[in-house]
Design a protein around this motif. Structure first.
Motif, PDB file in Angstrom:
ATOM      1  N   ALA A 223       0.821  -1.211   0.000  1.00  0.00           N
ATOM      2  CA  ALA A 223       0.000   0.000   0.000  1.00  0.00           C
ATOM      3  C   ALA A 223       0.858   1.266   0.000  1.00  0.00           C
ATOM      4  CB  ALA A 223      -0.935   0.003   1.212  1.00  0.00           C
ATOM      5  N   LYS A 224       1.982   1.258   0.707  1.00  0.00           N
ATOM      6  CA  LYS A 224       2.848   2.437   0.753  1.00  0.00           C
ATOM      7  C   LYS A 224       3.466   2.704  -0.626  1.00  0.00           C
ATOM      8  CE  LYS A 224       5.346   5.746   2.642  1.00  0.00           C
ATOM      9  NZ  LYS A 224       6.178   6.159   1.497  1.00  0.00           N
ATOM     10  N   ILE A 225       3.896   1.654  -1.300  1.00  0.00           N
ATOM     11  CA  ILE A 225       4.456   1.827  -2.642  1.00  0.00           C
ATOM     12  C   ILE A 225       3.384   2.351  -3.581  1.00  0.00           C
ATOM     13  CG2 ILE A 225       5.486   0.638  -4.617  1.00  0.00           C
ATOM     14  CD1 ILE A 225       6.754  -1.326  -2.650  1.00  0.00           C
ATOM     15  N   ALA A 226       2.178   1.805  -3.487  1.00  0.00           N
ATOM     16  CA  ALA A 226       1.084   2.263  -4.340  1.00  0.00           C
ATOM     17  C   ALA A 226       0.791   3.736  -4.102  1.00  0.00           C
ATOM     18  CB  ALA A 226      -0.167   1.429  -4.086  1.00  0.00           C
ATOM     19  N   SER A 227       0.824   4.158  -2.843  1.00  0.00           N
ATOM     20  CA  SER A 227       0.573   5.568  -2.519  1.00  0.00           C
ATOM     21  C   SER A 227       1.655   6.460  -3.117  1.00  0.00           C
ATOM     22  CB  SER A 227       0.514   5.739  -1.001  1.00  0.00           C
ATOM     23  OG  SER A 227       0.356   7.094  -0.645  1.00  0.00           O
ATOM     24  N   ASP A 228       2.908   6.035  -3.021  1.00  0.00           N
ATOM     25  CA  ASP A 228       4.012   6.825  -3.581  1.00  0.00           C
ATOM     26  C   ASP A 228       3.891   6.945  -5.099  1.00  0.00           C
ATOM     27  OD1 ASP A 228       5.021   7.073  -1.040  1.00  0.00           O
ATOM     28  OD2 ASP A 228       6.603   5.578  -1.291  1.00  0.00           O
ATOM     29  N   PHE A 229       3.573   5.830  -5.767  1.00  0.00           N
ATOM     30  CA  PHE A 229       3.468   5.851  -7.228  1.00  0.00           C
ATOM     31  C   PHE A 229       2.248   6.651  -7.682  1.00  0.00           C
ATOM     32  CE2 PHE A 229       6.087   1.782  -8.248  1.00  0.00           C
ATOM     33  CZ  PHE A 229       7.220   2.439  -7.785  1.00  0.00           C
ATOM     34  N   SER A 230       1.184   6.613  -6.881  1.00  0.00           N
ATOM     35  CA  SER A 230       0.005   7.418  -7.196  1.00  0.00           C
ATOM     36  C   SER A 230       0.329   8.909  -7.131  1.00  0.00           C
ATOM     37  CB  SER A 230      -1.131   7.085  -6.229  1.00  0.00           C
ATOM     38  OG  SER A 230      -2.261   7.880  -6.482  1.00  0.00           O
ATOM     39  N   ALA A 231       1.112   9.283  -6.130  1.00  0.00           N
ATOM     40  CA  ALA A 231       1.519  10.693  -6.008  1.00  0.00           C
ATOM     41  C   ALA A 231       2.370  11.113  -7.206  1.00  0.00           C
ATOM     42  CB  ALA A 231       2.286  10.902  -4.703  1.00  0.00           C
TER      43      ALA A 231
END
Length: 597
Positions: free
Chosen positions: A459-467
């Protein structure tokens, strides 16, 4: 074969191991080896394929009596082979337990990693052992265990007196990913060895216990280590990975090797019981109605190693004229399907919203980007978007296919994207992630270029890539998995990015190359065994995380400089001609792993 996944069964695939379990039996059948497969039903698989119930029996597990059903279907692609399912009522292998439905693996939690899955697969192994012991399954000549999920079968067959009958059956063990080991406590937990098999734990001798506990956490059992130490032979899924796991890991330097089990693996190698055999890919031109045929084509790496052909000589396999002709075909296909790719991505994103109350920000960003690109694509083809447009004043835009399409398909884990997340200092003093630096370089060289990434996981990686996707118009991040979109990205991309920190084998690079898409990969594991540098793709290396990050950016600069050159066109054709086929790998399975003549 005991495995957690099987690509032959709808909704039974999560990762690459499912592709292996799907494709390997057909290739083995061509070598006169019939491989049955047995897997958990997870509460839904057996019913989804109308499996026939063969037997019901009980097992004692985790302090209670569990009712187990054994079901089967004929193998859909291998005559005389069978796929078996283990279904439990009220047990952890039931996909409907705890209110959860239709899942292969549980998410778990940081406080009790692998707890639910370890219960699930320990019960599965106990059920399989019981079915064989009680003659409910045919007595096999050999048992092939895949990853930690099936390793507890080896513990029961070798150390449990109740299954002494099974000890004479040789077991071999395939490691698909050494980093995931399924470690659980020996005692004092509902997901522990003492909870699963209390009598067995008390009867283990100190010498026996020493072979199955984790060398770093002596109060824990390590299923991965069980498989390594208690099976006759151990198989790693590529030759280079088989070398890498013999060395200690150094995570700070970005090296993933033996993950604490290198001493056990070295002992296996010293005794001649460790083999590295590359997984493979299915190619339409090698398949016939009965299975997989032997390929007449050697890979570039085979040629370089075995025949000493130089890079310049290998490139002469295809003439510039031939490369140009095939490249025209690739381009035509890509241009014709760009609109289709956008529509597939939009459809996948909409499908992911079906059971959600709110649209996730990453999905909204992706939908917004795709909607804009769809509008441009429709307008370029003269499609009316408004009744205000008259036929004689119809607006058209120039062709809007990306001038360069970079693609990536994979799980969002540190294994896959750690290097992309490293920070680098740019010449202008800006400190950004490697991914952002790649996007900036792509935008500078190809203003119409686009990078599409498909994947889910952390989830943290997904949040970073979404940003990052919110800041860069040339980056579309699809936080999920859709097979149709995945296939379209393999078929239509210009460059496939796979900068894995480690890669036991990898199937994505084979699928991309199969479609004539050049790959930029980290030179580790199966990536190094399948992508020949400057022949069929680009490799980068490095002695530290920072070094790997810088070298990846350097190789991406090489890609941008050589894109669409004569060299590039030749590489695309050569990549598409590579054949990492199952026929050759299956022969090695038969001879080197199974020991069948």
């Amino acid at each position: 074969m005991l495995a957690a996944e099987n690509g032959s069964i709808p909704r039974a695939k999560v990762g690459g191991v499912a592709d292996v379990i799907r494709d390997l039996p057909a290739a083995l059948a061509q070598q006169d080896v019939i491989a049955d497969v047995i897997m958990p039903s997870y509460g839904f698989l057996a019913g989804s394929v109308n499996a026939t119930k063969l037997a019901e029996f009980n097992v004692s597990f985790n302090g209670s009596c569990k009712s187990v059903s054994l079901l089967s279907i004929p193998h859909p692609e291998v005559e005389a082979a069978v796929i078996y399912f283990i279904e439990t009522q009220g047990g952890e292998s039931n996909g409907e337990s705890n209110g959860k439905t239709q899942e292969i693996y549980s998410q778990g939690c940081d406080e009790r990693p692998f707890a639910e899955d370890a219960n699930k697969f320990a019960l599965f192994c106990l059920s399989v052992a019981t079915a064989i012991k009680d003659n409910l399954l045919p007595m096999p000549e050999l048992i092939h265990l895949h990853d930690w999920h099936s390793a507890m079968f080896a513990l029961l067959s070798q150390f449990d007196e109740n299954f002494k009958k099974l000890s004479a059956i040789p077991c071999v063990y395939t490691i698909h990913n050494l980093a995931i080991q399924g470690i659980r406590p020996l005692r004092y937990d509902s997901s522990s060895l003492s909870a699963w098999f209390p009598d067995l734990l008390e009867k283990l001798s100190p010498e026996q216990l020493e072979t199955v506990i984790d060398p770093r956490y002596p109060q824990c059992i390590n299923p991965m280590r069980v498989g390594i130490n208690l099976c006759a032979k151990v198989h790693l899924v590529s030759p280079t990975y088989a070398d890498e796991v013999l060395k200690p890991s150094d995570h700070d330097a970005g090296f993933f090797g033996g993950e604490g089990l290198e001493a056990d693996l070295l002992r296996k190698q010293d005794s001649g019981a460790l083999v590295g055999i590359l997984n493979a890919c299915v190619y339409d031109d090698l398949a016939d109605a009965t299975g997989v045929k032997e390929s007449d084509k050697a890979s570039v790496r085979d040629k370089l190693r075995d025949k000493g052909i130089s890079g310049a000589s290998a490139k002469k396999i295809a003439s510039i004229q031939e490369a140009g002709n095939k490249q025209d075909q690739y381009r035509l296909g890509k241009n014709d399907t760009w609109l289709g790719l956008l529509e597939l991505m939009e459809s996948a994103l909409m499908g992911w919203q079906g059971d959600k109350q709110w649209v996730a920000s990453c999905d909204l960003i992706a939908l917004t980007r795709i909607s804009g690109l769809l509008r441009r694509a429709w307008l370029s083809k003269g499609v009316h978007l408004s009744r205000l447009q008259s036929v004689d004043k119809q607006l058209t835009y120039p062709q809007t296919e990306p001038s360069m399409l970079v693609t990536s398909v994979g799980r969002l884990t540190d294994q896959k994207v750690l290097i992309l997340r490293q920070r680098v200092l740019l010449a202008n003093g800006q400190r950004v992630s490697v991914l952002e630096s790649i996007l900036q370089a792509l935008a500078l060289e190809h203003p119409e270029g686009i990078f599409i990434m498909l994947g889910s996981g952390d989830a943290k990686i997904a949040s970073d890539f979404s940003a990052i996707a919110s800041r860069y118009a040339n980056f579309i991040f699809l936080n999920g998995y859709d097979e149709a979109v995945s296939d379209a990205l393999y078929l239509n991309g210009d460059l496939f990015m796979m900068p894995s920190s480690f890669e036991p084998c990898g199937i994505s690079q084979m699928l991309a190359m199969k479609a004539g898409q050049i790959c930029l990969v980290h030179g580790v594991g199966g990536l190094r065994d399948t992508v020949a540098d400057n022949e069929t793709g680009y490799l980068f290396f490095g002695d530290s995380l920072a070094g790997k990050a810088e070298n990846l950016l350097g190789r991406f600069a090489d890609v941008l400089g050589e894109y669409n050159s004569d060299k590039w066109l030749n590489m695309e054709v050569l990549a598409s001609e590579q054949r990492f086929d199952w026929a050759r790998s299956a022969l090695r399975y038969k001879q080197d792993l199974y020991g069948f003549s």
